[in-house]
Design an enzyme around this catalytic site. Structure first.
Site, PDB file in Angstrom:
ATOM      1  N   GLU A 126      44.336  68.767  62.184  1.00 19.50           N
ATOM      2  CA  GLU A 126      45.754  69.111  62.269  1.00 19.50           C
ATOM      3  C   GLU A 126      46.252  68.839  63.686  1.00 19.50           C
ATOM      4  OE1 GLU A 126      46.121  73.154  60.815  1.00 19.50           O
ATOM      5  OE2 GLU A 126      45.446  72.569  58.807  1.00 19.50           O
ATOM      6  N   HIS A 152      50.533  73.771  57.649  1.00 14.73           N
ATOM      7  CA  HIS A 152      49.724  74.998  57.761  1.00 14.73           C
ATOM      8  C   HIS A 152      50.609  76.229  57.994  1.00 14.73           C
ATOM      9  CE1 HIS A 152      45.456  76.543  58.865  1.00 14.73           C
ATOM     10  NE2 HIS A 152      46.158  77.468  58.234  1.00 14.73           N
TER      11      HIS A 152
END
Ligand SMILES: NC(=O)c1ccc[n+]([C@@H]2O[C@H](COP(=O)([O-])OP(=O)(O)OC[C@H]3O[C@@H](n4cnc5c(N)ncnc54)[C@H](O)[C@@H]3O)[C@@H](O)[C@H]2O)c1
Length: 432
Positions: free
Chosen positions: A290, A313
């Site tokens: 990420e 997320h």
């Protein structure tokens, strides 16, 4: 509120001991607990701790290790979120620190074993954002079943595509939940309320809620349902849990969701099954890699696919969850300081004794070796101190004993308990 009268630690490196707060036999109202809250923790946490008469300092950002070492001197309670690292070096520089609150879910940023060795309890908020995740899952299931991502994109491009083709209600559909923990079980209840039939698979024995059906294996679940949603934890064995074989075993036209951990899904395999039309839609909130911060490029095999919802997320990121985390962790820190309660601590044995106003409570954190409780009680008996109630818990190398006594005791009692070879920290609390 109970008052910490004295807290003492033994330096694990040298074995020497230092008194951190004076005033063992009188209420030390001149020294309120000092709290440092970093990373924009929700104001409700400050309000809760200020109400309990703690001296609270807040800072907006995270601190580097060196900055934290400087800032944490004289601090008794430290509150952080995910971007501040509490290393053994930081802990070594903070002899007055009694507890760290992680105002988030994960505690990877804290050396919790080192904290335990130094008698520093660590708390987090494991449940506070579960409802937020569940609501996003339900929203995404309905969105995909109605093909909202595509319809929305077309409308923004000026295309009016009114059609019922491929659009479904979720009522009566079979939802498969992998991982029936805090999130999975809550999702089960709400999904049934929407009229869905719930199937679940968990490697641990779990009570089936409502009419949910337990499956004996992941394979049985996958072939029984119209949509699969993953809510497993991050244990290393879950790496690659869902790949080509599992996608192939899903029913044609199924939906797939992952809001648990990025590394549990093979995204290249998912892309292939979406492109072939075997999987009708996917919603993914977590990724193997990420971006570090907002604005950084998001790189993924799943970009640019139809009927795929990609989110950064943010399953647990709501204002309600942040507020709940603030209240929850602040409450845990206060319960620890005022009563020695360690329920849900991530590194201390879990112990909570009811408090009785006027009682003296001794919290003895020690190395977990045989005979410590007997040694504590020998000291108390030799000084005619009667034990009203007592509880011992152990966790790996750490022992945690709470002893309630109704009467005053001499400073010698504390001195002898403190002088035991195994003592890591001794706290004397007057319950109120
Ligand atoms: N997307 C987000 O923003 C967000 C927010 C909160 C939590 N999470 C993640 O969601 C996941 C679930 O959270 P939770 O609080 O419900 O965790 P939990 O620990 O309460 O539940 C996890 C469950 O998964 C089960 N499990 C583990 N491995 C399994 C496997 N291979 N097959 C079947 N079952 C398995 C466990 O036995 C447990 O019951 C975690 O990975 C957590 O990190 C994500």
């Amino acid at each position: 509120m109970g008052t910490v009268l004295e807290t003492t630690t033994a330096d694990p490196a040298t074995g020497t001991q230092s008194i951190l707060a004076e005033g063992a036999l009188t209420l030390d109202t001149t020294k309120p607990m000092r709290v440092l809250l970093l990373e924009n923790i929700h104001p409700d946490a400050t309000a809760r701790l200020t109400k309990a008469s703690y001296e609270v300092e807040t800072r907006a950002g995270a601190l580097s290790e060196d900055e934290l070492i400087e800032a944490v001197r004289g601090v008794n309670l430290l509150g952080i979120r995910s971007r501040t690292y509490v290393t053994d070096r930081v802990l070594a520089a903070a002899p007055d620190l009694v507890a760290v609150g992680a105002f988030c879910i994960g505690v990877n940023q804290i050396d919790i074993a080192a904290a335990a060795r130094r008698g520093v309890a660590v708390f987090n908020a494991p449940f506070s954002n579960t409802r937020s995740v569940v609501e996003l899952v339900l929203a995404e299931i309905i969105s995909m079943a109605r093909r909202l991502p595509e319809k929305n994109m077309k409308m923004h491009a000026g295309v009016w595509d009114k059609s019922a083709s491929g659009s479904h209600e979720v009522r009566g559909r079979r939802l498969g939940i992998v991982g029936y923990g805090n999130i999975g079980a809550q999702l089960s209840v709400l999904a049934e309320n929407l009229g869905m039939s719930v199937y679940f698979f968990d490697i641990a024995d779990k009570l089936a809620l409502g009419n949910a059906r337990r499956c004996g294996s992941l394979a049985e679940l996958v072939e029984s349902v119209d949509m699969v949603t993953l809510h497993v934890d991050g244990r290393p064995g879950n790496s690659g849990l869902f790949g080509d074989a599992e996608f192939a075993a899903m029913r044609p036209g199924s939906l797939f969701l992952n809001l648990s951990r990025g590394f549990v899904v093979d995204h290249a395999a998912l892309r292939a099954h979406i492109e072939s039309g075997h999987i009708a839609g996917a919603a993914i909130d977590v990724f193997p890699e990420e971006p570090r911060g907002s604005g950084d490029e998001f790189v993924s095999a799943l970009r640019g696919l139809p009927n795929v919802i990609l989110t950064p997320h943010m399953g647990g990121s709501t204002e309600e969850a942040q507020q709940d985390i603030g209240e929850f962790v602040a409450g845990k820190l206060h319960d620890y300081v005022s009563a020695g309660a360690t329920s849900l601590s991530v590194n201390m044995p879990s112990i909570a004794l009811p408090t009785m106003p006027g009682r003296h409570r001794l919290v003895h954190i020690h190395q977990n070796v045989p005979g410590v409780l007997a040694s504590i009680n020998r000291v108390l008996a030799e000084h005619q101190v009667n034990v009203e109630s007592q509880m011992l818990g152990t966790r790996e190398d750490i022992g945690y004993a709470i002893t309630d006594i109704g009467t005053e005791y001499s400073a010698e009692v504390l001195g002898q308990l403190r002088a035991m070879d195994v003592t890591i920290r001794l706290c004397a609390i007057r319950c109120s």
